[in-house]
Design an enzyme around this catalytic site. Structure first.
Site, short mmCIF file in Angstrom:
data_model
loop_
_atom_site.label_atom_id
_atom_site.label_comp_id
_atom_site.label_asym_id
_atom_site.label_seq_id
_atom_site.Cartn_x
_atom_site.Cartn_y
_atom_site.Cartn_z
N GLU A 46 -2.82 -22.53 -51.27
CA GLU A 46 -1.55 -22.48 -50.36
C GLU A 46 -1.31 -23.72 -49.80
O GLU A 46 -0.09 -23.91 -49.30
CB GLU A 46 -2.01 -21.54 -49.14
CG GLU A 46 -1.92 -19.85 -49.43
CD GLU A 46 -2.08 -19.01 -48.36
OE1 GLU A 46 -1.78 -17.89 -48.39
OE2 GLU A 46 -2.55 -19.47 -47.48
N HIS A 64 -21.65 -16.75 -68.69
CA HIS A 64 -21.63 -15.72 -69.49
C HIS A 64 -20.24 -15.05 -69.76
O HIS A 64 -20.06 -13.98 -70.47
CB HIS A 64 -22.82 -14.39 -69.32
CG HIS A 64 -24.18 -14.91 -69.30
ND1 HIS A 64 -24.82 -14.82 -70.53
CD2 HIS A 64 -24.88 -15.20 -68.12
CE1 HIS A 64 -26.40 -15.42 -69.99
NE2 HIS A 64 -26.18 -15.61 -68.81
N LYS A 108 7.06 -11.15 -49.54
CA LYS A 108 7.00 -10.19 -48.24
C LYS A 108 8.36 -9.56 -48.10
O LYS A 108 8.13 -8.40 -47.57
CB LYS A 108 6.69 -11.28 -47.27
CG LYS A 108 5.14 -11.89 -47.17
CD LYS A 108 5.09 -12.93 -46.05
CE LYS A 108 3.77 -13.63 -45.98
NZ LYS A 108 3.56 -14.36 -44.88
#
Length: 408
Positions: free
Chosen positions: A263, A284, A398
Protein backbone atom coordinates in the site's frame (compact mmCIF):
# COMPACT_ATOMS: atom_id res chain seq x y z
CA UNK A 1 18.94 -6.55 18.76
CA UNK A 2 19.01 -7.95 15.27
CA UNK A 3 21.58 -7.89 12.51
CA UNK A 4 21.50 -7.86 8.78
CA UNK A 5 23.78 -9.95 6.61
CA UNK A 6 24.00 -9.69 2.85
CA UNK A 7 24.97 -12.87 1.01
CA UNK A 8 26.40 -12.74 -2.52
CA UNK A 9 24.02 -9.94 -3.51
CA UNK A 10 24.29 -9.30 -7.25
CA UNK A 11 23.14 -5.70 -7.56
CA UNK A 12 24.74 -2.46 -8.56
CA UNK A 13 25.45 -0.02 -5.73
CA UNK A 14 23.33 3.07 -5.58
CA UNK A 15 25.26 6.30 -5.70
CA UNK A 16 26.33 7.70 -2.35
CA UNK A 17 24.51 10.96 -3.07
CA UNK A 18 21.17 9.15 -3.37
CA UNK A 19 21.86 7.29 -0.14
CA UNK A 20 22.83 10.44 1.76
CA UNK A 21 19.80 12.28 0.42
CA UNK A 22 17.48 9.53 1.67
CA UNK A 23 19.31 9.29 5.00
CA UNK A 24 18.78 13.02 5.51
CA UNK A 25 15.11 12.56 4.63
CA UNK A 26 14.80 9.86 7.30
CA UNK A 27 16.56 12.05 9.85
CA UNK A 28 14.11 14.82 9.07
CA UNK A 29 11.19 12.44 9.53
CA UNK A 30 12.69 11.34 12.84
CA UNK A 31 11.86 14.71 14.33
CA UNK A 32 8.64 15.46 12.45
CA UNK A 33 6.62 12.34 11.60
CA UNK A 34 3.69 11.89 14.03
CA UNK A 35 4.26 8.13 14.11
CA UNK A 36 7.86 8.61 15.25
CA UNK A 37 6.78 11.17 17.83
CA UNK A 38 4.24 8.66 19.11
CA UNK A 39 6.83 6.02 19.97
CA UNK A 40 8.99 8.63 21.69
CA UNK A 41 6.44 8.99 24.48
CA UNK A 42 4.85 6.50 26.85
CA UNK A 43 2.42 8.68 28.82
CA UNK A 44 -0.58 7.19 27.04
CA UNK A 45 0.27 3.62 27.95
CA UNK A 46 -1.06 3.88 31.52
CA UNK A 47 -4.51 4.84 30.18
CA UNK A 48 -4.48 1.98 27.67
CA UNK A 49 -3.31 -0.43 30.38
CA UNK A 50 -6.12 0.64 32.71
CA UNK A 51 -8.70 -0.10 30.04
CA UNK A 52 -7.02 -3.42 29.23
CA UNK A 53 -7.10 -4.42 32.91
CA UNK A 54 -10.82 -3.68 33.08
CA UNK A 55 -11.46 -5.82 30.00
CA UNK A 56 -9.32 -8.67 31.32
CA UNK A 57 -11.14 -8.75 34.64
CA UNK A 58 -14.63 -8.84 33.11
CA UNK A 59 -14.42 -10.90 29.93
CA UNK A 60 -13.21 -14.33 28.84
CA UNK A 61 -13.14 -13.52 25.12
CA UNK A 62 -12.25 -10.38 23.21
CA UNK A 63 -13.37 -10.12 19.59
CA UNK A 64 -11.48 -7.57 17.52
CA UNK A 65 -13.19 -6.39 14.36
CA UNK A 66 -11.29 -4.53 11.66
CA UNK A 67 -9.32 -5.15 8.52
CA UNK A 68 -5.85 -4.34 7.21
CA UNK A 69 -3.92 -2.06 9.52
CA UNK A 70 -6.72 -2.16 12.09
CA UNK A 71 -6.05 -5.85 12.62
CA UNK A 72 -2.70 -7.13 11.34
CA UNK A 73 -0.52 -5.16 13.76
CA UNK A 74 -2.45 -6.39 16.77
CA UNK A 75 -2.44 -9.93 15.39
CA UNK A 76 1.34 -9.79 14.90
CA UNK A 77 1.86 -8.81 18.52
CA UNK A 78 -0.67 -11.32 19.82
CA UNK A 79 1.36 -14.10 18.19
CA UNK A 80 4.07 -13.50 20.81
CA UNK A 81 1.93 -14.53 23.75
CA UNK A 82 0.88 -17.85 25.19
CA UNK A 83 -1.56 -16.27 27.64
CA UNK A 84 -4.80 -18.21 27.97
CA UNK A 85 -7.28 -15.58 29.13
CA UNK A 86 -8.89 -13.62 27.81
CA UNK A 87 -8.79 -15.25 24.41
CA UNK A 88 -8.43 -12.81 21.52
CA UNK A 89 -10.30 -13.42 18.27
CA UNK A 90 -9.25 -11.24 15.33
CA UNK A 91 -11.77 -11.09 12.51
CA UNK A 92 -10.68 -9.16 9.44
CA UNK A 93 -12.98 -10.60 6.78
CA UNK A 94 -16.71 -10.90 6.12
CA UNK A 95 -17.06 -14.58 5.36
CA UNK A 96 -20.41 -15.42 7.01
CA UNK A 97 -19.33 -18.98 7.82
CA UNK A 98 -16.51 -17.64 9.99
CA UNK A 99 -18.89 -15.52 12.04
CA UNK A 100 -21.40 -18.33 12.45
CA UNK A 101 -18.59 -20.45 13.87
CA UNK A 102 -17.53 -17.61 16.15
CA UNK A 103 -21.03 -17.23 17.57
CA UNK A 104 -21.15 -20.94 18.42
CA UNK A 105 -17.69 -20.87 20.01
CA UNK A 106 -18.10 -17.95 22.42
CA UNK A 107 -20.60 -16.88 25.08
CA UNK A 108 -21.73 -13.31 24.34
CA UNK A 109 -22.29 -12.71 28.05
CA UNK A 110 -18.55 -12.99 28.70
CA UNK A 111 -17.26 -11.49 25.44
CA UNK A 112 -16.10 -7.96 24.60
CA UNK A 113 -16.20 -6.63 21.04
CA UNK A 114 -13.65 -4.02 19.91
CA UNK A 115 -14.40 -2.53 16.49
CA UNK A 116 -11.58 -0.57 14.85
CA UNK A 117 -11.93 1.64 11.77
CA UNK A 118 -9.77 4.72 11.27
CA UNK A 119 -12.14 6.37 8.80
CA UNK A 120 -15.20 4.98 10.51
CA UNK A 121 -16.67 4.11 7.11
CA UNK A 122 -14.95 0.80 6.30
CA UNK A 123 -17.67 -1.39 4.78
CA UNK A 124 -16.32 -4.68 6.08
CA UNK A 125 -15.91 -3.46 9.65
CA UNK A 126 -19.35 -1.86 9.67
CA UNK A 127 -20.98 -5.10 8.48
CA UNK A 128 -19.07 -7.08 11.11
CA UNK A 129 -20.16 -4.65 13.80
CA UNK A 130 -23.83 -4.58 12.78
CA UNK A 131 -23.99 -8.37 12.68
CA UNK A 132 -22.39 -8.62 16.13
CA UNK A 133 -24.72 -5.97 17.54
CA UNK A 134 -27.70 -7.91 16.31
CA UNK A 135 -26.39 -11.13 17.84
CA UNK A 136 -25.78 -9.50 21.23
CA UNK A 137 -29.21 -7.82 21.13
CA UNK A 138 -30.84 -11.19 20.52
CA UNK A 139 -29.25 -12.31 23.80
CA UNK A 140 -30.85 -9.26 25.47
CA UNK A 141 -27.47 -7.97 26.62
CA UNK A 142 -26.57 -4.35 27.41
CA UNK A 143 -24.73 -3.30 24.25
CA UNK A 144 -22.73 -0.47 25.82
CA UNK A 145 -21.14 -2.90 28.27
CA UNK A 146 -19.90 -5.23 25.55
CA UNK A 147 -18.79 -2.95 22.70
CA UNK A 148 -15.85 -0.57 22.31
CA UNK A 149 -15.22 1.55 19.20
CA UNK A 150 -11.89 2.96 18.00
CA UNK A 151 -12.14 5.55 15.20
CA UNK A 152 -11.11 9.07 14.25
CA UNK A 153 -12.62 11.91 16.31
CA UNK A 154 -15.06 13.22 13.73
CA UNK A 155 -18.52 12.35 12.48
CA UNK A 156 -18.60 9.05 10.62
CA UNK A 157 -20.72 5.93 10.28
CA UNK A 158 -19.22 3.88 13.09
CA UNK A 159 -19.53 6.81 15.51
CA UNK A 160 -23.23 7.01 14.74
CA UNK A 161 -23.52 3.37 15.79
CA UNK A 162 -21.49 4.06 18.94
CA UNK A 163 -23.61 7.08 19.89
CA UNK A 164 -26.87 5.23 19.24
CA UNK A 165 -25.86 2.44 21.62
CA UNK A 166 -23.85 4.60 24.05
CA UNK A 167 -20.69 2.56 23.39
CA UNK A 168 -17.36 3.71 24.75
CA UNK A 169 -15.37 5.31 21.93
CA UNK A 170 -11.63 5.93 21.75
CA UNK A 171 -9.90 8.21 19.25
CA UNK A 172 -7.75 6.70 16.52
CA UNK A 173 -4.81 9.06 15.83
CA UNK A 174 -5.76 11.22 12.86
CA UNK A 175 -2.15 11.68 11.77
CA UNK A 176 -1.12 8.01 11.83
CA UNK A 177 -2.34 5.86 8.93
CA UNK A 178 -3.94 2.51 9.60
CA UNK A 179 -1.07 0.42 8.27
CA UNK A 180 1.35 2.38 10.50
CA UNK A 181 -0.89 2.23 13.60
CA UNK A 182 0.60 -0.78 15.37
CA UNK A 183 2.47 1.44 17.86
CA UNK A 184 -0.74 3.31 18.79
CA UNK A 185 -3.63 2.01 20.90
CA UNK A 186 -4.76 0.08 17.81
CA UNK A 187 -1.93 -2.39 18.32
CA UNK A 188 -1.09 -1.77 21.96
CA UNK A 189 -4.55 -2.34 23.44
CA UNK A 190 -4.75 -5.95 22.19
CA UNK A 191 -1.10 -6.44 23.16
CA UNK A 192 -1.65 -5.31 26.74
CA UNK A 193 -4.87 -7.32 27.05
CA UNK A 194 -2.92 -10.47 26.25
CA UNK A 195 -0.17 -9.64 28.74
CA UNK A 196 2.53 -8.03 26.63
CA UNK A 197 4.66 -5.07 27.72
CA UNK A 198 3.81 -2.03 25.58
CA UNK A 199 6.77 -0.07 26.96
CA UNK A 200 9.13 -2.69 25.53
CA UNK A 201 7.39 -2.67 22.16
CA UNK A 202 7.94 1.06 21.81
CA UNK A 203 11.46 0.78 23.23
CA UNK A 204 12.36 -1.60 20.42
CA UNK A 205 10.94 0.84 17.89
CA UNK A 206 12.92 3.72 19.40
CA UNK A 207 16.10 1.65 19.15
CA UNK A 208 15.77 1.63 15.36
CA UNK A 209 14.92 5.32 15.20
CA UNK A 210 17.85 6.26 17.44
CA UNK A 211 20.19 4.34 15.14
CA UNK A 212 19.03 6.59 12.29
CA UNK A 213 19.80 9.69 14.34
CA UNK A 214 23.28 8.41 15.16
CA UNK A 215 24.14 7.20 11.65
CA UNK A 216 26.23 9.26 9.23
CA UNK A 217 26.73 6.75 6.40
CA UNK A 218 23.85 5.24 4.38
CA UNK A 219 25.35 1.74 4.49
CA UNK A 220 25.30 1.85 8.29
CA UNK A 221 21.54 2.46 8.37
CA UNK A 222 20.13 -1.05 8.05
CA UNK A 223 16.60 -0.16 6.85
CA UNK A 224 18.00 2.32 4.32
CA UNK A 225 20.51 -0.24 3.10
CA UNK A 226 17.65 -2.67 2.48
CA UNK A 227 15.79 -0.06 0.46
CA UNK A 228 18.87 0.94 -1.54
CA UNK A 229 19.56 -2.67 -2.44
CA UNK A 230 16.00 -3.27 -3.60
CA UNK A 231 16.01 -0.06 -5.60
CA UNK A 232 19.24 -1.15 -7.28
CA UNK A 233 17.81 -4.59 -8.01
CA UNK A 234 14.93 -3.03 -9.95
CA UNK A 235 17.37 -2.22 -12.73
CA UNK A 236 18.02 -5.97 -12.97
CA UNK A 237 14.26 -6.70 -13.28
CA UNK A 238 14.11 -8.05 -9.74
CA UNK A 239 10.75 -6.66 -8.74
CA UNK A 240 9.39 -9.06 -6.13
CA UNK A 241 10.28 -9.11 -2.43
CA UNK A 242 9.91 -12.38 -0.56
CA UNK A 243 9.85 -12.27 3.25
CA UNK A 244 10.38 -15.78 4.62
CA UNK A 245 10.61 -16.12 8.40
CA UNK A 246 11.60 -19.44 9.95
CA UNK A 247 9.55 -18.55 13.00
CA UNK A 248 5.86 -19.45 13.20
CA UNK A 249 5.23 -16.49 15.51
CA UNK A 250 6.18 -14.21 12.61
CA UNK A 251 3.64 -15.67 10.17
CA UNK A 252 1.15 -12.84 10.69
CA UNK A 253 3.98 -10.30 10.88
CA UNK A 254 4.86 -11.28 7.31
CA UNK A 255 1.27 -10.47 6.31
CA UNK A 256 1.54 -7.13 8.13
CA UNK A 257 4.71 -6.40 6.11
CA UNK A 258 2.93 -7.35 2.89
CA UNK A 259 0.23 -4.72 3.43
CA UNK A 260 2.69 -2.07 4.63
CA UNK A 261 4.95 -2.47 1.61
CA UNK A 262 2.24 -2.90 -1.04
CA UNK A 263 0.00 0.00 0.00
CA UNK A 264 2.89 2.37 0.61
CA UNK A 265 5.03 1.99 -2.49
CA UNK A 266 2.80 0.46 -5.16
CA UNK A 267 1.95 3.65 -7.05
CA UNK A 268 2.41 5.38 -10.39
CA UNK A 269 3.48 2.13 -12.04
CA UNK A 270 6.30 1.77 -9.50
CA UNK A 271 7.05 -0.59 -6.66
CA UNK A 272 7.92 -4.20 -5.98
CA UNK A 273 5.48 -6.96 -5.13
CA UNK A 274 5.73 -8.28 -1.55
CA UNK A 275 5.36 -12.02 -1.09
CA UNK A 276 4.83 -13.72 2.24
CA UNK A 277 6.39 -17.15 2.72
CA UNK A 278 6.94 -19.31 5.81
CA UNK A 279 9.82 -21.68 6.43
CA UNK A 280 9.81 -24.63 6.44
CA UNK A 281 6.31 -24.92 4.98
CA UNK A 282 7.00 -23.08 1.74
CA UNK A 283 10.09 -25.11 0.99
CA UNK A 284 7.52 -27.68 -0.09
CA UNK A 285 5.33 -25.32 -2.10
CA UNK A 286 7.34 -22.34 -3.36
CA UNK A 287 11.05 -23.13 -3.27
CA UNK A 288 11.05 -24.92 -6.63
CA UNK A 289 9.78 -21.73 -8.27
CA UNK A 290 12.16 -19.54 -6.29
CA UNK A 291 15.18 -21.56 -7.40
CA UNK A 292 14.27 -22.65 -10.91
CA UNK A 293 11.71 -20.07 -11.99
CA UNK A 294 12.17 -16.45 -13.06
CA UNK A 295 15.05 -14.69 -11.33
CA UNK A 296 12.90 -11.71 -10.36
CA UNK A 297 12.88 -12.01 -6.58
CA UNK A 298 14.77 -10.53 -3.63
CA UNK A 299 14.72 -12.75 -0.54
CA UNK A 300 14.77 -11.81 3.11
CA UNK A 301 15.07 -14.88 5.32
CA UNK A 302 14.39 -14.30 9.01
CA UNK A 303 16.19 -16.86 11.15
CA UNK A 304 16.30 -17.53 14.86
CA UNK A 305 18.08 -19.60 17.46
CA UNK A 306 15.93 -22.71 17.85
CA UNK A 307 17.97 -24.22 20.66
CA UNK A 308 15.20 -25.43 22.98
CA UNK A 309 16.04 -28.98 24.05
CA UNK A 310 12.58 -29.94 25.34
CA UNK A 311 11.47 -31.58 22.09
CA UNK A 312 14.31 -34.06 21.72
CA UNK A 313 14.27 -37.47 20.09
CA UNK A 314 15.92 -40.14 22.23
CA UNK A 315 17.82 -43.20 21.14
CA UNK A 316 15.85 -45.67 19.05
CA UNK A 317 16.48 -48.79 17.03
CA UNK A 318 15.08 -47.72 13.68
CA UNK A 319 17.42 -48.66 10.85
CA UNK A 320 16.18 -46.54 7.96
CA UNK A 321 18.78 -43.87 7.16
CA UNK A 322 16.17 -41.11 7.13
CA UNK A 323 15.22 -42.05 10.70
CA UNK A 324 18.68 -42.62 12.14
CA UNK A 325 19.70 -38.99 11.55
CA UNK A 326 17.12 -37.94 14.15
CA UNK A 327 18.75 -39.89 16.98
CA UNK A 328 19.44 -37.53 19.93
CA UNK A 329 18.42 -34.54 17.82
CA UNK A 330 15.95 -31.80 18.75
CA UNK A 331 13.19 -30.32 16.63
CA UNK A 332 15.03 -27.01 16.91
CA UNK A 333 18.15 -28.54 15.37
CA UNK A 334 16.10 -29.61 12.36
CA UNK A 335 14.63 -26.12 12.04
CA UNK A 336 18.10 -24.54 12.14
CA UNK A 337 19.41 -27.01 9.56
CA UNK A 338 16.44 -26.24 7.31
CA UNK A 339 16.82 -22.47 7.49
CA UNK A 340 20.55 -22.63 6.79
CA UNK A 341 20.02 -25.05 3.93
CA UNK A 342 17.48 -22.72 2.32
CA UNK A 343 19.80 -19.72 2.64
CA UNK A 344 22.75 -21.60 1.14
CA UNK A 345 20.61 -22.99 -1.68
CA UNK A 346 19.27 -19.56 -2.57
CA UNK A 347 22.78 -18.13 -2.63
CA UNK A 348 24.17 -21.05 -4.63
CA UNK A 349 21.46 -20.42 -7.21
CA UNK A 350 22.39 -16.73 -7.52
CA UNK A 351 19.25 -15.44 -5.79
CA UNK A 352 19.84 -12.07 -4.06
CA UNK A 353 19.39 -12.90 -0.39
CA UNK A 354 19.40 -11.03 2.90
CA UNK A 355 19.35 -12.66 6.32
CA UNK A 356 17.83 -11.06 9.42
CA UNK A 357 18.87 -13.14 12.42
CA UNK A 358 17.10 -12.96 15.78
CA UNK A 359 18.73 -14.24 18.93
CA UNK A 360 15.32 -14.12 20.60
CA UNK A 361 11.82 -12.88 19.90
CA UNK A 362 10.13 -10.76 22.55
CA UNK A 363 8.25 -7.46 22.67
CA UNK A 364 11.37 -5.33 22.24
CA UNK A 365 12.67 -7.34 19.30
CA UNK A 366 9.25 -7.31 17.63
CA UNK A 367 9.00 -3.55 18.10
CA UNK A 368 12.41 -3.14 16.49
CA UNK A 369 11.59 -5.50 13.64
CA UNK A 370 8.35 -3.71 12.84
CA UNK A 371 9.96 -0.27 12.97
CA UNK A 372 12.80 -1.53 10.78
CA UNK A 373 10.25 -2.34 8.09
CA UNK A 374 8.38 0.94 8.56
CA UNK A 375 11.61 2.84 7.97
CA UNK A 376 12.67 0.61 5.08
CA UNK A 377 9.27 1.22 3.47
CA UNK A 378 9.52 4.99 3.88
CA UNK A 379 13.05 4.94 2.48
CA UNK A 380 11.96 2.92 -0.55
CA UNK A 381 9.05 5.29 -1.19
CA UNK A 382 11.48 8.21 -1.10
CA UNK A 383 13.81 6.48 -3.55
CA UNK A 384 10.89 5.75 -5.89
CA UNK A 385 9.47 9.27 -5.42
CA UNK A 386 6.00 8.10 -4.36
CA UNK A 387 3.82 9.16 -1.43
CA UNK A 388 3.88 6.34 1.16
CA UNK A 389 0.89 7.64 3.11
CA UNK A 390 -1.97 7.44 0.60
CA UNK A 391 -3.67 4.69 -1.42
CA UNK A 392 -5.67 6.42 -4.15
CA UNK A 393 -6.07 3.46 -6.50
CA UNK A 394 -8.37 1.42 -4.24
CA UNK A 395 -11.16 4.00 -4.17
CA UNK A 396 -12.74 2.61 -7.34
CA UNK A 397 -13.14 -0.82 -5.74
CA UNK A 398 -14.75 0.71 -2.64
CA UNK A 399 -17.23 2.70 -4.74
CA UNK A 400 -18.15 -0.34 -6.84
CA UNK A 401 -18.66 -2.45 -3.71
CA UNK A 402 -21.21 0.06 -2.40
CA UNK A 403 -22.85 0.24 -5.81
CA UNK A 404 -23.25 -3.54 -6.13
CA UNK A 405 -24.50 -3.85 -2.54
CA UNK A 406 -27.16 -1.20 -3.15
CA UNK A 407 -28.28 -2.97 -6.33
CA UNK A 408 -28.44 -6.42 -4.72
Amino acid sequence: MYYQKLINLQAQKSSNNIGLNTLNYLKKLRGELPLFKLVDQDNDIATIASLAAEIKSNFKDVIILGTGGSSLGGQSLYALTTAGAPRLHFHDNVDPDTFLKLFTAIDPKTAKVIAISKSGNTAETLMQLLVCLQHWQQQELEIKNHFLIITEPHENAIREVAVRHECQTLDHPTDVGGRFAVFSLVGLLPAIICGLDAHKIRAGARYVLDEISNTTEPEDCKPLLGALLQKALLSHDINQSVLMPYVDRLAVFAMWYRQLWAESIGKDGKGTTPIRAIGTVDQHSQLQLYLDGPKDKFFTVVTMEHSDNQLKVGDHDFEHSTLTIFKSKTMGQLMQAEQQATIDTLVNNNCPTRVLHLNKLDEEVMGALMMHYVVETLAMAHLLEVNPFDQPAVEESKLLTRHYLQQG
